[in-house]
Design a protein around this motif. Sequence first.
Motif, short mmCIF file in Angstrom:
data_model
loop_
_atom_site.label_atom_id
_atom_site.label_comp_id
_atom_site.label_asym_id
_atom_site.label_seq_id
_atom_site.Cartn_x
_atom_site.Cartn_y
_atom_site.Cartn_z
N HIS A 8 0.82 -1.13 -0.04
CA HIS A 8 -0.09 0.03 0.06
C HIS A 8 0.87 1.32 0.21
N THR B 97 -1.78 15.23 8.47
CA THR B 97 -2.00 13.78 8.03
C THR B 97 -0.77 13.23 7.90
N PRO C 290 1.70 9.57 7.10
CA PRO C 290 1.66 8.56 6.18
C PRO C 290 1.44 7.53 6.72
N ASP C 291 0.58 6.62 6.46
CA ASP C 291 0.29 5.34 6.64
C ASP C 291 1.33 4.26 6.51
N SER D 55 1.50 1.47 8.11
CA SER D 55 0.81 0.37 9.01
C SER D 55 1.66 -1.02 8.08
N PRO E 286 1.48 5.61 0.98
CA PRO E 286 1.39 6.22 2.33
C PRO E 286 0.04 7.01 2.20
N HIS E 287 -0.46 7.38 1.36
CA HIS E 287 -1.89 8.10 1.49
C HIS E 287 -2.70 7.23 0.29
N SER F 157 9.80 6.66 7.39
CA SER F 157 9.49 7.90 8.39
C SER F 157 10.32 9.13 7.68
#
Length: 415
Positions: free
Chosen positions: A212, A232, A234-235, A237, A214-215, A248
């Motif tokens: 997936h 917001t 970034p994802d 996960s 980041p957004h 990061s």
Amino acid sequence: MQIKPLTPEDPLELGDFELLGRIGHGGMGQVFLGESLGGEPAAVKVIKPSVVDSESRLRFAQEIEVLKTIWGPRMAAFLGADPEAEQPWLATEYVDGPDLARHVKTDGPLPTVLTAALGAILAEALSAVHTQGLLHRDLKPANILLGPNGPKIIDFGLAAFTESSVSLTAPHQVVGTPICMAPEQAAGVKPLTAAVDVYALGALLLFAATGHYPHEAATPYMVFHLVTDPGTAPDLSGAPAELVPLLSGMLAHDAGSRPSLTDVVQQCRSVIEAQGMKIAQARRRLTAHTAKQPHSSTSPAVQPPTVLWPAPANDPSGAEITPVDLDVPAPAEEPAPSANTLVAPGPSAPETPAPEPPSRLDPPSDGPGHGRSASDRPPTAPRQPTARTPTLRHSVQARRTAERLRTAYAAKAPF
């Protein structure tokens, strides 16, 4: 990589390149598998007639000038082009392998060490591009081809000279792929810096490790909103713990907070060495992992999909040819010439043009039968050479490959 046959509307030659089949398409054009006079395979990109105008020619000419200036083992090499032709075309090195997006969707995310190896390879390659005064500006999984000799970067269509003040886009107009786009690029900030490629590489590595971005959102507009919103995050996960600090930093909203590409290489090396492996070993494992070919027993349901270049797009269903279809023994001796073969010239024999070039794969007929082999089809009268079917040159290997493509396609096409 799957190759589709040429259609009756496709050209047979562009410049000095003979076209053998279709290997992908994008928003602005079609990409063909071609062969040079000397037998060098090439990816030949052609602008669609429907979008050929002065602006598209100018952008295409810029892409050609950019490709002429870049070099390196991780770049698909420039082979030739003609932006002024009736059908503007560009030929680059043919990389026989899927793009990263297709590989992850088909085989799943890369292991941590292989993701770090990919990061080190691409960061070093991008650093060389930046040294040449260029930015890629559209780095994404679809623009990374996983060939038999390792990953290569393609599609510098949006690349820009860092010192250039000339833009082919209107003020505040944003061009690119939002899922891997840096916040400042999405916001239309100019001039851009090397940090945009660092962010894009971070998004690419996150996808390689997790599947997936980041957004992600339902529409490109919503993705732009998430990317440009400093509140917001970034994802990350699913990202391996060893890669989280690196990702990061690379995906930081502030461009000045992102690491340099040299730092990215060093951090990727550290991840690999912490696993007791050398960077060279990890690179070899990455290539071995991504260059795996399906065996002949592999069912059609798990065959790799068609590789689209420069970017994946919806492709109408149709007969497709895979490397498995070509994996048949070559004949011990050259078969006797027939109406559908081209005789290689001997010491005293002139070259004989074939009525029907073997590299051109006929589209399926409209007959009601399905799954009929080539031998079941009724004979047809040989096609006479016209102005559109010039005498074509073929090496022995090229003729064998074309004949295998023809046989494989005929066996599965709805004739």
